[in-house]
Design an enzyme around this catalytic site. Structure first.
Site, PDB file in Angstrom:
ATOM      1  N   MET A 137      39.671  36.371  39.445  1.00  0.00           N
ATOM      2  CA  MET A 137      40.092  36.620  40.715  1.00  0.00           C
ATOM      3  C   MET A 137      38.478  36.651  41.537  1.00  0.00           C
ATOM      4  SD  MET A 137      43.848  38.380  40.664  1.00  0.00           S
ATOM      5  CE  MET A 137      43.292  39.895  40.279  1.00  0.00           C
ATOM      6  N   GLY A 138      37.599  36.246  41.068  1.00  0.00           N
ATOM      7  CA  GLY A 138      36.366  36.185  41.927  1.00  0.00           C
ATOM      8  C   GLY A 138      35.915  37.738  42.058  1.00  0.00           C
ATOM      9  N   ALA A 139      35.112  37.836  43.021  1.00  0.00           N
ATOM     10  CA  ALA A 139      34.216  39.077  43.032  1.00  0.00           C
ATOM     11  C   ALA A 139      33.552  39.360  41.816  1.00  0.00           C
ATOM     12  CB  ALA A 139      35.045  40.375  43.520  1.00  0.00           C
ATOM     13  N   LEU A 140      32.822  38.398  41.398  1.00  0.00           N
ATOM     14  CA  LEU A 140      32.122  38.427  40.008  1.00  0.00           C
ATOM     15  C   LEU A 140      31.204  39.321  39.876  1.00  0.00           C
ATOM     16  CD1 LEU A 140      32.269  34.424  39.685  1.00  0.00           C
ATOM     17  CD2 LEU A 140      34.007  35.835  39.141  1.00  0.00           C
ATOM     18  N   GLY A 182      30.536  41.342  33.795  1.00  0.00           N
ATOM     19  CA  GLY A 182      31.708  41.101  32.763  1.00  0.00           C
ATOM     20  C   GLY A 182      32.236  39.669  32.798  1.00  0.00           C
ATOM     21  N   HIS A 183      32.546  39.245  34.034  1.00  0.00           N
ATOM     22  CA  HIS A 183      32.975  37.642  34.307  1.00  0.00           C
ATOM     23  C   HIS A 183      32.106  36.845  33.667  1.00  0.00           C
ATOM     24  CE1 HIS A 183      34.976  39.682  37.788  1.00  0.00           C
ATOM     25  NE2 HIS A 183      36.212  39.118  37.083  1.00  0.00           N
ATOM     26  N   LYS A 214      38.696  44.228  28.594  1.00  0.00           N
ATOM     27  CA  LYS A 214      39.186  45.168  29.541  1.00  0.00           C
ATOM     28  C   LYS A 214      40.613  44.998  29.643  1.00  0.00           C
ATOM     29  CE  LYS A 214      38.478  47.150  33.477  1.00  0.00           C
ATOM     30  NZ  LYS A 214      39.014  46.266  34.669  1.00  0.00           N
ATOM     31  N   GLN A 233      46.939  42.540  29.157  1.00  0.00           N
ATOM     32  CA  GLN A 233      47.197  41.110  29.440  1.00  0.00           C
ATOM     33  C   GLN A 233      46.577  40.111  28.471  1.00  0.00           C
ATOM     34  OE1 GLN A 233      45.473  39.697  33.627  1.00  0.00           O
ATOM     35  NE2 GLN A 233      43.684  39.129  32.346  1.00  0.00           N
ATOM     36  N   SER A 255      35.861  44.223  39.679  1.00  0.00           N
ATOM     37  CA  SER A 255      35.756  44.082  41.111  1.00  0.00           C
ATOM     38  C   SER A 255      36.234  45.149  41.584  1.00  0.00           C
ATOM     39  CB  SER A 255      36.643  42.697  41.099  1.00  0.00           C
ATOM     40  OG  SER A 255      36.409  41.878  40.214  1.00  0.00           O
TER      41      SER A 255
HETATM   42  P1  AMP Z   1      39.713  39.522  36.929  1.00  0.00           P
HETATM   43  O1  AMP Z   1      38.915  38.591  37.731  1.00  0.00           O
HETATM   44  O2  AMP Z   1      39.737  40.835  37.184  1.00  0.00           O
HETATM   45  O3  AMP Z   1      41.140  38.888  37.112  1.00  0.00           O
HETATM   46  O4  AMP Z   1      39.103  39.269  35.392  1.00  0.00           O
HETATM   47  C1  AMP Z   1      39.073  37.850  34.950  1.00  0.00           C
HETATM   48  C2  AMP Z   1      38.623  37.923  33.759  1.00  0.00           C
HETATM   49  O5  AMP Z   1      37.443  38.737  33.232  1.00  0.00           O
HETATM   50  C3  AMP Z   1      39.679  38.610  32.780  1.00  0.00           C
HETATM   51  O6  AMP Z   1      39.895  38.082  31.539  1.00  0.00           O
HETATM   52  C4  AMP Z   1      39.268  39.962  32.600  1.00  0.00           C
HETATM   53  O7  AMP Z   1      39.643  40.779  31.427  1.00  0.00           O
HETATM   54  C5  AMP Z   1      37.756  39.776  32.506  1.00  0.00           C
HETATM   55  N1  AMP Z   1      37.056  40.915  32.614  1.00  0.00           N
HETATM   56  C6  AMP Z   1      37.102  41.693  33.758  1.00  0.00           C
HETATM   57  N2  AMP Z   1      36.041  42.721  33.619  1.00  0.00           N
HETATM   58  C7  AMP Z   1      35.673  42.633  32.427  1.00  0.00           C
HETATM   59  C8  AMP Z   1      34.589  43.467  31.796  1.00  0.00           C
HETATM   60  N3  AMP Z   1      34.145  44.505  32.467  1.00  0.00           N
HETATM   61  N4  AMP Z   1      34.359  43.127  30.578  1.00  0.00           N
HETATM   62  C9  AMP Z   1      34.862  42.001  30.082  1.00  0.00           C
HETATM   63  N5  AMP Z   1      35.885  41.183  30.728  1.00  0.00           N
HETATM   64  C10 AMP Z   1      36.148  41.404  32.096  1.00  0.00           C
END
Ligand code: AMP
Length: 279
Positions: free
Chosen positions: A29-32, A35-36, A148, A152, A185
């Site tokens: 969902m961006g705001a990378l 982790g992303h 994380k 999901q 994010s």
């Molecule tokens: P999001 O943008 O929050 O939907 O996350 C996109 C992907 O990045 C999802 O599969 C999250 O589980 C993964 N993600 C987000 N934060 C982390 C993190 N701190 N460590 C590992 N994966 C992450």
């Protein structure tokens, strides 16, 4: 790296790449943050072509304020992605993903009735809607998700089985800030003081792991709640110990499954989640 906004363009451009090997996909969902990027790097190592999507999916937000305040930072996201060497960024508008309202209702049984599913009604139905739409468009060989968002991942693995999709789901470890706080994010929405205090969440989870030998499950849950709630910046929404496949509550450490402690905490208005393997 190519920024693509429509499914037609993505499918057309991706088509000529497919013959060179496998397509890896990282939905975000961006705001990378790092982790992303760890997911993107893994995808690059394991595939010939990598697509990263950036789409803030309205159907998975059950709180309109949360959707409104979700950070959107496309410019800096593109810079970060360019440095990874991924080939495609797919950043569609809402009408591109949902030309008409998605009315599909998925059934994940008990996987959806605990923790995030219980406290964010409809959240995982929205996640399933967007992930299945994105899979339909990108048709990846492998898709990468972070541990994380532990629940999901369980839901998505189940979705792939239900829809018989030919995609391998790859789980990736949690990346943390130096303080131990799981990268998110949403951390960007915290004040400096809140962010410092939020580090108590992971510190408590790490300590909890050491207490498994001396406390019962119930005592451990009580201790985690008490330790975090004592901090005036933090309010625990839930802390549950569940098994790592069916997400059934664990009553005793003697049960055979891998046990995972999952937590959601409000830091001011911002809701943070984290988890830890306890055995
Ligand atoms: P999001 O943008 O929050 O939907 O996350 C996109 C992907 O990045 C999802 O599969 C999250 O589980 C993964 N993600 C987000 N934060 C982390 C993190 N701190 N460590 C590992 N994966 C992450």
């Amino acid at each position: 790296m190519l920024l693509v906004k429509t499914k037609e363009e993505l499918q057309q451009k991706l088509g000529s790449f497919r013959e060179f090997g496998t397509v890896g996909f990282v939905p975000t969902m961006g705001a990378l943050h790092s982790g992303h990027l760890s997911l993107v790097e893994k995808a690059i190592n394991e595939n010939q072509v990598v697509v990263v999507s950036i789409f803030v999916n309205p159907t998975q937000f059950n709180d309109s304020k949360d959707l409104e305040r979700y950070p959107r930072t496309l410019e800096s996201d593109l810079k970060l992605l360019k440095s990874t060497g991924c080939q495609f960024v797919f950043a569609p508008g809402v009408n591109e993903i949902y030309p008409k309202p998605d009315r599909r209702i998925f059934n994940f049984g008990t996987l959806d009735s605990v923790m995030e599913g219980k406290h964010r009604s409809g959240h995982f139905n929205g996640v399933a809607q967007v992930v299945s739409r994105l899979f339909e468009i990108v048709k990846p060989d492998k898709a990468y998700f972070g541990l994380k968002d532990f629940q999901q991942l369980a839901i998505i693995k189940n979705l792939v089985v239900q829809l018989k999709l030919p995609v391998e789901i790859v789980s990736c470890p949690i990346i943390r800030e130096e303080s131990g706080l799981a990268m998110s994010s949403r951390n960007e929405l915290l004040t400096t003081e809140e962010r410092e205090n939020a580090a108590l969440i992971s510190r408590t989870l790490f300590l909890a792991k050491n207490f498994v030998a001396e406390k019962s499950v119930e005592q451990l849950v009580h201790w985690v709640l008490k330790t975090i709630n004592k901090n005036s910046f933090l309010t625990v929404e839930y802390f549950e110990v569940v098994d790592d496949t069916r997400l059934k509550p664990i009553k005793s450490w003697s049960e055979k499954n891998t046990k995972i402690g999952c937590i959601a905490v409000f830091c001011g208005k911002i809701r943070l989640i984290d988890n830890i393997i306890l055995n």
